[in-house]
Motif scaffolding. Structure first.
Motif: not given
Length: 234
Positions: A79-80, A103, A106, A110, A163-167, A180-181
């Motif tokens: 993932y990262a 994953v 997220v 969401t 879109k949804s992702s861990i920042i 998350l963004r």
């Protein structure tokens, strides 16, 4: 009668001969046998001594943290980027909670985002209470109370998540924090007590960019994450 005695005598002699022959074989020692206690000791000692003094023999480690590390962090590395700050943070979370998968997280976050946005619009306090931290819940409820006091209502139609992702990920003591963004599309409008639109639009689709942080105490048996902070992403 004499014939019967002869047959009996014949078999008796044969049995004696066979017994003498078996006795000469069974239990016979050669003088080189180890005592039973020594044989048991050798079986016990053989695995321990095998390879200990031989530098060419490498003892494989038992399966544990080190041997399972690649498998444990495989989902994080996928993932990262390994070595990145996000990867390091996610590894800290996995170390505290081995069941964590970015994953899957997220996907769950969401779903929670959509539920929270819809519950806030509808003034559904019961749903919000199970998804928000105490501080965030109090803030949401205060806004709902003020809105209802003015006689206002919100009509909202959740279009979807773009879109949804861990920042960001970090451990604060035993509490895992994941930020998350989330980029979504929403149709939303606020109506006054007369049903007139005072904010938003009932037809236009609006792009919404949010940064939300979820938290969970890794010591707790409760698997649910709660929203602890929100902000608009400019």
């Amino acid at each position: 009668m004499g014939s019967f005695d002869f047959v009996t005598f014949f078999f008796f002699v044969a049995a004696v001969i066979i017994f003498i022959q078996l006795r000469s074989v069974l239990g016979k020692r050669t003088g080189h046998e180890a005592p039973p206690r020594d044989q048991m000791a050798r079986r016990d000692q053989a695995p321990a001594a095998e390879g200990l003094d031989d530098p060419k023999v490498v003892t494989l480690p038992r399966r544990g943290r080190e041997s399972s590390e690649p498998e444990t962090f495989a989902a994080v590395d996928a993932y990262a980027e390994p070595g990145s700050e996000l990867n390091k943070g996610l590894r800290e979370v996995v170390a505290a909670d081995p069941s964590f998968d970015p994953v899957e997280f997220v996907a769950g976050a969401t779903t929670a985002y959509e539920m929270i946005v819809s519950a806030y619009a509808e003034g559904d306090r019961k749903t919000l209470k199970g998804l928000l931290s105490r501080e965030v819940y109090d803030g949401f409820v205060a806004a709902i109370d003020e809105r209802e006091a003015r006689g206002e209502t919100v009509r909202s139609n959740f279009v979807g998540i773009e879109k949804s992702s861990i920042i960001q990920a970090e451990m604060k003591g035993t509490e895992a924090n994941i930020t998350l963004r989330i980029m979504s599309q929403l149709i939303s409008a606020t109506l006054d007590k007369d049903g007139e639109v005072i904010e938003g639009d009932l037809a236009d689709v609006t792009d919404v960019n949010d940064v939300w942080t979820f938290a969970r105490d890794t010591r707790s048996r409760d698997p649910n994450w709660r929203l602890i902070a929100t902000e608009a992403d400019q």
